[in-house]
Design a protein around this motif. Structure first.
Motif, PDB file in Angstrom:
ATOM      1  N   CYS A 182       0.848  -1.194   0.000  1.00  0.00           N
ATOM      2  CA  CYS A 182       0.000   0.000   0.000  1.00  0.00           C
ATOM      3  C   CYS A 182       0.877   1.234   0.000  1.00  0.00           C
ATOM      4  O   CYS A 182       1.798   1.346   0.795  1.00  0.00           O
ATOM      5  N   GLU A 183       0.568   2.154  -0.866  1.00  0.00           N
ATOM      6  CA  GLU A 183       1.287   3.419  -0.850  1.00  0.00           C
ATOM      7  C   GLU A 183       0.292   4.545  -0.713  1.00  0.00           C
ATOM      8  O   GLU A 183      -0.807   4.489  -1.256  1.00  0.00           O
ATOM      9  N   ARG A 184       0.690   5.537   0.035  1.00  0.00           N
ATOM     10  CA  ARG A 184      -0.174   6.721   0.183  1.00  0.00           C
ATOM     11  C   ARG A 184       0.654   7.929  -0.208  1.00  0.00           C
ATOM     12  O   ARG A 184       1.797   8.074   0.190  1.00  0.00           O
ATOM     13  N   ILE A 185       0.040   8.772  -1.001  1.00  0.00           N
ATOM     14  CA  ILE A 185       0.812   9.839  -1.604  1.00  0.00           C
ATOM     15  C   ILE A 185       0.346  11.199  -1.077  1.00  0.00           C
ATOM     16  O   ILE A 185      -0.841  11.429  -0.884  1.00  0.00           O
ATOM     17  N   THR A 186       1.319  12.064  -0.805  1.00  0.00           N
ATOM     18  CA  THR A 186       1.034  13.428  -0.359  1.00  0.00           C
ATOM     19  C   THR A 186       1.607  14.379  -1.388  1.00  0.00           C
ATOM     20  O   THR A 186       2.814  14.370  -1.634  1.00  0.00           O
ATOM     21  N   ILE A 187       0.739  15.160  -2.004  1.00  0.00           N
ATOM     22  CA  ILE A 187       1.218  16.123  -2.999  1.00  0.00           C
ATOM     23  C   ILE A 187       0.609  17.484  -2.692  1.00  0.00           C
ATOM     24  O   ILE A 187      -0.571  17.589  -2.340  1.00  0.00           O
ATOM     25  N   LEU A 188       1.439  18.500  -2.758  1.00  0.00           N
ATOM     26  CA  LEU A 188       0.950  19.861  -2.542  1.00  0.00           C
ATOM     27  C   LEU A 188       1.442  20.710  -3.703  1.00  0.00           C
ATOM     28  O   LEU A 188       2.644  20.807  -3.945  1.00  0.00           O
ATOM     29  N   ILE A 189       0.519  21.286  -4.443  1.00  0.00           N
ATOM     30  CA  ILE A 189       0.889  22.081  -5.616  1.00  0.00           C
ATOM     31  C   ILE A 189       0.439  23.521  -5.398  1.00  0.00           C
ATOM     32  O   ILE A 189      -0.712  23.774  -5.028  1.00  0.00           O
ATOM     33  N   ALA A 190       1.353  24.443  -5.578  1.00  0.00           N
ATOM     34  CA  ALA A 190       1.015  25.852  -5.426  1.00  0.00           C
ATOM     35  C   ALA A 190       0.148  26.296  -6.591  1.00  0.00           C
ATOM     36  O   ALA A 190       0.005  25.587  -7.600  1.00  0.00           O
ATOM     37  N   SER A 191      -0.424  27.487  -6.460  1.00  0.00           N
ATOM     38  CA  SER A 191      -1.369  27.925  -7.489  1.00  0.00           C
ATOM     39  C   SER A 191      -0.690  28.101  -8.848  1.00  0.00           C
ATOM     40  O   SER A 191      -1.329  27.959  -9.878  1.00  0.00           O
ATOM     41  N   ASN A 192       0.616  28.381  -8.843  1.00  0.00           N
ATOM     42  CA  ASN A 192       1.298  28.553 -10.124  1.00  0.00           C
ATOM     43  C   ASN A 192       1.763  27.235 -10.723  1.00  0.00           C
ATOM     44  O   ASN A 192       2.461  27.214 -11.724  1.00  0.00           O
ATOM     45  N   GLY A 193       1.377  26.129 -10.116  1.00  0.00           N
ATOM     46  CA  GLY A 193       1.721  24.835 -10.672  1.00  0.00           C
ATOM     47  C   GLY A 193       2.997  24.240 -10.113  1.00  0.00           C
ATOM     48  O   GLY A 193       3.319  23.079 -10.389  1.00  0.00           O
ATOM     49  N   GLN A 194       3.708  25.003  -9.298  1.00  0.00           N
ATOM     50  CA  GLN A 194       4.942  24.491  -8.726  1.00  0.00           C
ATOM     51  C   GLN A 194       4.618  23.419  -7.682  1.00  0.00           C
ATOM     52  O   GLN A 194       3.727  23.604  -6.858  1.00  0.00           O
ATOM     53  N   TYR A 466      -1.358  -4.624  -5.116  1.00  0.00           N
ATOM     54  CA  TYR A 466      -0.806  -3.274  -4.966  1.00  0.00           C
ATOM     55  C   TYR A 466      -1.956  -2.290  -4.866  1.00  0.00           C
ATOM     56  O   TYR A 466      -2.998  -2.467  -5.492  1.00  0.00           O
ATOM     57  N   ILE A 467      -1.747  -1.244  -4.107  1.00  0.00           N
ATOM     58  CA  ILE A 467      -2.771  -0.201  -4.072  1.00  0.00           C
ATOM     59  C   ILE A 467      -2.119   1.142  -3.741  1.00  0.00           C
ATOM     60  O   ILE A 467      -1.191   1.209  -2.935  1.00  0.00           O
ATOM     61  N   THR A 468      -2.571   2.179  -4.416  1.00  0.00           N
ATOM     62  CA  THR A 468      -2.079   3.521  -4.113  1.00  0.00           C
ATOM     63  C   THR A 468      -3.272   4.390  -3.760  1.00  0.00           C
ATOM     64  O   THR A 468      -4.246   4.451  -4.511  1.00  0.00           O
ATOM     65  N   ASP A 469      -3.201   5.030  -2.590  1.00  0.00           N
ATOM     66  CA  ASP A 469      -4.266   5.920  -2.134  1.00  0.00           C
ATOM     67  C   ASP A 469      -3.728   7.332  -2.007  1.00  0.00           C
ATOM     68  O   ASP A 469      -2.528   7.538  -1.878  1.00  0.00           O
ATOM     69  N   SER A 470      -4.646   8.268  -1.976  1.00  0.00           N
ATOM     70  CA  SER A 470      -4.227   9.638  -1.693  1.00  0.00           C
ATOM     71  C   SER A 470      -4.208   9.817  -0.188  1.00  0.00           C
ATOM     72  O   SER A 470      -5.121   9.393   0.506  1.00  0.00           O
ATOM     73  N   LYS A 471      -3.149  10.384   0.319  1.00  0.00           N
ATOM     74  CA  LYS A 471      -3.155  10.758   1.732  1.00  0.00           C
ATOM     75  C   LYS A 471      -3.595  12.210   1.816  1.00  0.00           C
ATOM     76  O   LYS A 471      -4.484  12.565   2.566  1.00  0.00           O
ATOM     77  N   SER A 472      -2.952  13.061   1.031  1.00  0.00           N
ATOM     78  CA  SER A 472      -3.365  14.450   0.961  1.00  0.00           C
ATOM     79  C   SER A 472      -2.873  14.986  -0.373  1.00  0.00           C
ATOM     80  O   SER A 472      -1.684  15.174  -0.564  1.00  0.00           O
TER      81      SER A 472
END
Lengths: 481, 832
Positions: A182-194, A466-472
């Motif tokens: 199991c994988e959990r992914i954390t992604i944070l993208i700023a408003s400009n796409g960065q 296998y499974i991938t979930d969103s953490k945040s």
């Protein structure tokens, strides 16, 4: 150590109450619940009232609580509470109020062995089996909650989840082991796409029904570099100030770096030592305990890949009208189909109305505008967004406020003020949160290469998933300036 | 306490009736009636006669269920113990569970169980031996001491590890039950011996037993070696217990310490956070004097800590780790500098994690030297301003603190300017803009008052550090701010800023005037004082415009109806103004334009060292040393003794009462007893008679007071005993007799019942204060409620009455006399 253990539901009713030390009033459950109610959102997981410490975890709308007068280790308490809830889940097949009430005698039996005088004793599902005599009562065909159990029922529809049944079938069932990566992914993208943050936390979870007590050998993709303590000799401490993450990459550019990992008790000190810093084969030898356990936990903090690409554009055509475009592209093979993708978009409190339009040609998409006194948001759910597809949602938001003409009595100031006001409102749109669950997909591309039983020619029956979930997964909409 | 329990039971019964409506189909979840106990009793004896194990089990399940939800089923005690001799192990477990739960309320009947337990202690099955032994030692009564000592002595050498480990913890239980009669000389050596046992759980329980009996005992090096060699055999909880003892051990030299640390190294990446944190504690303790190695330790633990925080299945564990990270940063402030992104809030983090993460980010930014990183953190924090208001407050404070911490670098990196322009000014600008329009109401949607308030409050601290920015801020401080509902601190900040530089904002005097005219009266005193000071400061700069207003302000503030503080200050100001305006100006402006460099709150963190010593304990979560929230053994002991003492006195009075009944010949003692009682009541009567005007005339009770059982219980527990005394009755008085008299006067019965030959009655009353404005205590001391517990011992006929009330004076002078005079109707003897 701990004086009492109790389980309350979210209405404050006592489901289980076990006293271990008899040094705390028996109405502590009432005191606990009153305090919880009075604190609302400012509550912390442990607190002290009248020299009694309350430590609790909240799971499935139930409170699992320890009370104590002593200076205990909170980590021990929370880990033990989590373990207790896990054991209850192992025995009752699902961790629900109904299952606990139905099996409460069984649970008292378990609790009696779990701790004595508040000192933790045996907590492994298999050793406890010898001490428990009440058979578990299954609840009527309810969807079971654990991923593995869901998986089980999908693989073998007749298979029952509870341990007891498994026992009785023991002669018939083969040597089986269920493995979940199991994988959990954390992604944070700023408003400009960065991309501000892109991390993966993963674990290898197992459920073992293997007979005997075999030693297993598990091989993971060799191109991954696990930074474990065995790699960190005293000399590596000295290099600490340099940039650690790039250094191994220089050695071997094809290697993915796993920043840190930890192992279950049964895996000893982790990877089999093949004698070299760069010659690691990523093999773990272990002796699996029965039931649920987590063999390996790992963390990748500099991930480059994102399974979804989200673009947003926010414009204001009129003073009280905003146009938001959200575009989502699935960035994976079209063989992979996520179980669900749902997007939440908070809107300003002063939102009067919100119209939406979707790209034509896509069914299985719903958009819902939810209004409560304190918040407004759009929930957009996409049922089948298979790999390589793209979909767009357009929102036109009208907020409560003055319309342009009535406001233009100060002509010089008007342009300027428009921008300022809009920027405050704009800040209330978003951030966009994405939730998804993707089966048969490993975000980091880490894979289980083999699983062998050492000293035996018979391989166990393995069920690998296998499974991938969103953490945040968060995309911000408006800029700061 | 007794009262509390009883009332509690009544309440739970009610609760359960509500729950029953949810329609649980299983029989033992059905509605509970009072007759249920009788029914259970009957069913149980039927099942026993039929020797139907399944049926017995089912009935026991129901009993245990009632016990769980807090209903008092102790009345079934004699029936349940009869079942204990069954050979069915589940029945045995249920019976023991029940007996242990109710052992306190039935000490006499315990003797009947002892034989069953002792027989089970010799059972062939080690599980039953263990069960019996565990239950025997858990019985909370001194009656069992003798038997338990014997059984434990036998079973410390049982061939089953399961029984041995149970016996060891049994010792700890017995020690706490009665430390005085505990045979230290025999048992302590055998416990030490059992640390060398083969079974790992026995070893750990021996250690746990010593922790209970001899707190603070320490390992020897031999013992450490022994334990380390077997370390992998222990389960994770046992490892924690051993590690905890190991952290108290002091290695005799550096090498020895490092050797132990080497052995523990792989525990640092254990997936159980409890093991990892316990290990970290040892690493930190053992390297306390070795600075260089400790540096390495910090480097070594940071990755595992972040993994644990991120990868834990429960938020509660993450919260614990995060707290420890925050604590570690006080020792090694730059440790997590590179990892700041790990502390960005996730949108589904609970609030307790979010606020803590903001604190961590604040610390990292304050100790950060990379400008880009500071910038990123400030940007991230500014995103949180739009979230929940407690997070907004925390983030705003953090940003202000970061600005202040980097004051020294302001030439290299003008963070102050940055923060001012990006964070504070945008919110202020919006307020000016919206006021340009026609109506006010239309615009409310555009302003987030929470953010505005917190930015105003923090702006004051910011400007105290960077006064040069007042010129940039003040143009945005206009009268339009006054239209919002702001908290007092925000208003204070506005007034303070205006007073610092009265010339920048043209409208300053008019803003003050508007505030004074429209808002003055609702403000708390500290705002009024700030207004006064500000208006004087403005007056010194712009006397012409201020003169008409300042007069009104001073006159109003000097009014006697104002708070004495305000009143005094305004008198002082007006006197110095009369003396010399120049000097007055220099006095009042003394602190003006002197930037401060740091705030007092930041510098003193006296607790942190103490908390550091208690690493991996609750102290870290509470941010307080344990002294504050854990009672020492002695304190607990003292309290216990107090209770025992009280019980003894109570028993004594009962036995005296018995003498009175049974032994008419021996009247001397009893006469004394009753005379003391009489003199008590006589003195009260004297009070009544001497102050007739005070009594009934002004003191009125509400005719239909309302008090829920819950309120009664919490009142009862929170109040101290007001007054109590005993009356020896001639005959048993039924509650109905008392109630009929009392209810006429507004003293109502809440509950009554009979337990263990004691009849307990609970009454309450509430004073009617409408007619009595002079009752000076009413406002200060809470509601004028009186609650009464009456216990009648059915054998000795001793009636004990206990009064409690928040208003002790009224209780003594008014209520008790009234109550007694009413009670004298059914019991004329009181006034003999």
């Amino acid at each position: 150590m701990f004086s009492q253990f109790f389980i309350l539901n979210n209405k404050g009713d006592t489901i289980i109450f076990k006293d271990y030390r008899f040094d705390i009033p028996k109405d502590s459950n009432d005191t606990f619940f009153k305090y919880i109610l009075s604190m609302k959102s400012d509550i912390t997981p442990s607190f002290n009232i009248n020299d009694i410490n309350y430590l609790y975890i909240k799971k499935r709308e139930m409170y699992f609580v320890f009370t104590t007068r002593q200076l205990v280790s909170p980590s021990l308490a929370f880990e033990l509470l989590n373990r207790a809830s896990k054991i209850i889940q192992d025995y009752t097949a699902s961790l629900t109020e109904e299952a606990i009430r139905l099996n409460f005698i069984l649970i008292y039996e378990l609790l009696d062995e779990l701790m004595d005088y508040g000192v933790p004793q045996s907590t492994s599902t298999e050793t406890l089996k010898a001490f428990v005599f009440t058979p578990p009562k299954p609840i009527k065909s309810k969807e079971s909650e654990s991923i593995i159990d869901n998986f089980l029922s999908s693989v073998k529809p007749i298979h029952s989840n509870s341990i007891e049944n498994n026992n009785s079938n023991n002669n018939n069932t083969e040597n089986e082991i269920y493995i979940d990566l199991c994988e959990r992914i954390t992604i944070l993208i700023a408003s400009n796409g960065q991309v501000l943050r892109n991390e993966i936390i993963g674990k290898i979870q197992m459920k073992s029904y293997l007979k005997g007590n075999p030693v297993l050998s598990l091989g993971l993709s060799p191109e991954f570099l696990f930074k474990t303590n065995s790699n960190r000799t005293a000399s590596s401490f000295e290099n600490e100030n340099e940039n650690e993450t790039t250094q191994p990459n220089l050695d071997n550019p094809n290697r993915f770096v796993i920043d840190d990992c930890s192992f279950h008790e049964c895996a000893g000190s982790g990877f089999v030592d093949n004698g070299g810093y760069n010659n690691q084969n990523n093999i773990i030898n272990f002796r699996p305990p029965q039931g649920d356990f987590t063999l390996l936990k790992y963390r990748i903090s500099h991930n480059e890949y994102s399974p979804f690409l989200v673009k947003t554009n926010l414009e204001s055509t009129q003073k009280n009208k905003f146009d938001l475009v959200v575009n989502i592209r699935s960035n994976f093979s079209n063989k992979v189909v996520p179980n669900f993708v749902s997007v939440s978009i908070p809107l300003p409190k002063s939102t009067k109305s919100c119209q939406h339009s979707l790209d034509y040609g896509y069914q299985n998409q719903t958009v819902e505008f939810k209004q409560t006194p304190n918040s407004n948001s759009i929930f957009w759910s996409i049922k089948k967004l298979r790999g390589g597809m793209e979909t767009t949602l357009r929102l036109s938001i009208i907020v409560d406020g003055p319309t342009s003409p009535t406001h233009s009595n100060n002509v010089n100031n008007n342009n300027n003020s428009n921008n300022i006001e809009n920027s405050t409102i704009k800040k209330e749109i978003g951030p966009i949160g994405l939730e998804f669950s993707m089966p048969q997909f490993s975000c980091s591309t880490l894979q289980i290469k083999f699983l062998r039983m050492l000293g035996s020619n018979v391989s166990p029956t393995r069920w690998i998933r296998y499974i991938t979930d969103s953490k945040s997964f968060v995309k911000r909409v408006s800029t700061n300036s | 306490m007794k009262a509390g329990n009883n009332v509690g039971n009544i309440v739970t019964i009610n609760n359960n009736n509500n729950n029953a409506s949810q329609g649980k189909k299983e029989s033992y979840f059905s509605e509970i009636k009072k007759s249920e106990i009788g029914l259970l009793k009957m069913n149980l004896s039927n099942a026993v006669n039929e020797r139907d194990a399944e049926k017995i089990k089912e009935i026991l399940q129901r009993i245990i269920y009632f016990m769980t939800i807090g209903m008092d089923v102790s009345a079934l005690f004699p029936d349940v113990i009869m079942v204990g001799s069954s050979n069915n192990i589940v029945i045995k477990k249920l019976v023991y569970l029940y007996i242990v739960h109710y052992s306190k309320s039935n000490p006499d009947l315990l003797l009947l169980v002892i034989n069953t337990i002792r027989r089970d202690c010799t059972d062939r099955n080690p599980i039953i031996r263990g069960l019996a032994l565990r239950s025997l030692c858990s019985l909370d009564s001194e009656t069992i001491l003798e038997y338990a000592n014997v059984e434990i002595g036998k079973h410390l050498t049982d061939f089953s590890g399961y029984v041995r480990k149970t016996a060891l913890l049994g010792l700890a239980k017995l020690y706490h039950l009665s430390p005085k009669s505990f045979d230290l000389d025999t048992f302590i050596p055998s416990i030490y011996g059992m640390i060398m046992d083969q079974d790992p759980q026995v070893i750990v329980n021996a250690i746990s037993a010593l922790n209970e009996i001899r707190p603070g005992w320490t390992f020897t090096f031999d013992l450490v070696q022994h334990l380390m060699s077997k370390f992998k055999e222990f389960n994770e909880w046992s490892q924690c217990i051993i590690l905890d003892c190991l952290s108290r051990y002091k290695p005799s030299n550096e090498e020895e310490g490092l050797e132990i640390l080497n052995l523990l190294d792989d525990r640092l990446s254990h997936s159980n956070s409890a093991v990892t944190l316990s290990t970290i504690k040892i690493f930190l303790k053992y390297t306390d004097d070795l600075e260089e190695i400790q540096e390495q330790v910090y480097e070594r633990i940071k990755e595992p800590l972040i993994t644990l925080m991120e990868n834990s299945e429960s938020n509660e564990t993450s919260y614990t780790i995060l707290n420890h990270i925050y604590l570690l940063m006080s020792r090694s402030p730059k440790l997590f500098n590179k990892y700041y992104k790990q502390f960005y809030c996730k949108y589904n983090d609970p609030m307790y994690i979010k606020t803590l993460k903001v604190k961590v980010l604040q610390e990292i930014a304050a100790n950060q030297t990379y400008i880009e990183a500071i910038d990123e953190i400030v940007t991230e924090l500014s995103e949180y301003l739009h979230e929940d208001h407690s997070l907004c407050k925390q983030a705003m404070n953090a940003i202000t603190d970061i600005a202040q911490k980097h004051k020294k670098n302001q030439e290299k990196y003008p963070i102050d300017k940055h923060i001012l322009e990006r964070i504070f000014l945008p919110f202020l600008k919006t307020t000016i803009d919206t006021s340009g329009g026609d109506g006010v109401g239309d615009h409310s949607g555009f302003i987030n008052e929470t953010i505005l308030s917190y930015s105003l409050i923090c702006l004051k601290d910011f400007l105290r550090v960077y006064p040069k920015h007042l010129n940039n801020v003040l143009p945005y401080i206009t009268s339009s701010l006054l239209q919002y509902t702001l908290p007092p601190q925000a208003n204070e900040s506005i007034l303070w800023m205006l007073g610092e530089e009265p010339n920048v904002q043209e409208d300053t005097p008019y803003i003050i005037e508007e505030f004074f005219k429209d808002h003055f009266d609702q403000q708390p005193t500290f705002i009024k004082i700030q207004l006064l000071t500000t208006s004087l400061k403005v007056f010194f700069e712009r006397p012409g415009e201020m003169l008409p207003i300042i007069r009104d302000i001073i006159t109003k503030c000097s009014n006697l109806s104002q708070d004495p503080d305000l009143h005094e200050i305004s008198l002082f100001y007006s006197r110095i103004l009369l003396l010399d305006v120049e000097k007055a100006s220099s006095i009042i402006n003394a602190s003006k334009n002197q930037p401060i460099n740091s705030f007092l709150e930041d510098e003193t963190n006296e607790y942190r060292d103490k908390i550091f010593d208690e690493f991996n304990t609750l102290s870290v979560l509470y941010c307080k040393p344990s002294l504050i929230f854990i009672k020492s053994k002695e304190e607990v002991e003292n309290e216990k003794n107090q209770i025992i003492e009280n019980q003894k006195n109570y028993l004594l009075s009962i036995t005296n009462g018995n003498n009175n009944n049974n032994n008419n010949n021996n009247n001397n003692n009893n006469n004394q007893q009753s005379t003391t009682n009489n003199s008590d009541s006589k003195s009260i009567i004297k009070q009544i008679e001497s102050s007739p005007s005070n009594l009934i005339d002004t003191f009125m009770l509400e005719q239909r007071p309302e008090l829920s059982p819950d309120e009664f219980q919490s009142l009862w527990l929170s109040l101290e005993d007001g007054h109590n005394f005993d009356i020896q009755l001639d005959r048993f008085i039924d509650n109905s007799e008392i109630e009929s008299v009392m209810s006429k006067e507004g003293i109502l019965c809440l509950a009554f019942g009979s337990v263990n030959d004691q009849t307990k009655l609970y009454y309450y009353a509430r004073q009617n204060i409408v007619d009595d404005p002079l009752q000076e205590q009413n406002q200060t001391n809470g509601t004028p409620v009186f609650i009464i517990e009456i216990i009648i011992d059915e054998k000795s006929l001793l009636m004990s009455i206990l009064f409690k009330s928040p208003l002790l004076k009224t209780l003594h002078t008014k209520f008790i006399p009234k109550f007694l005079s009413l009670l004298s109707i059914p019991i004329p003897k009181i006034f003999n």
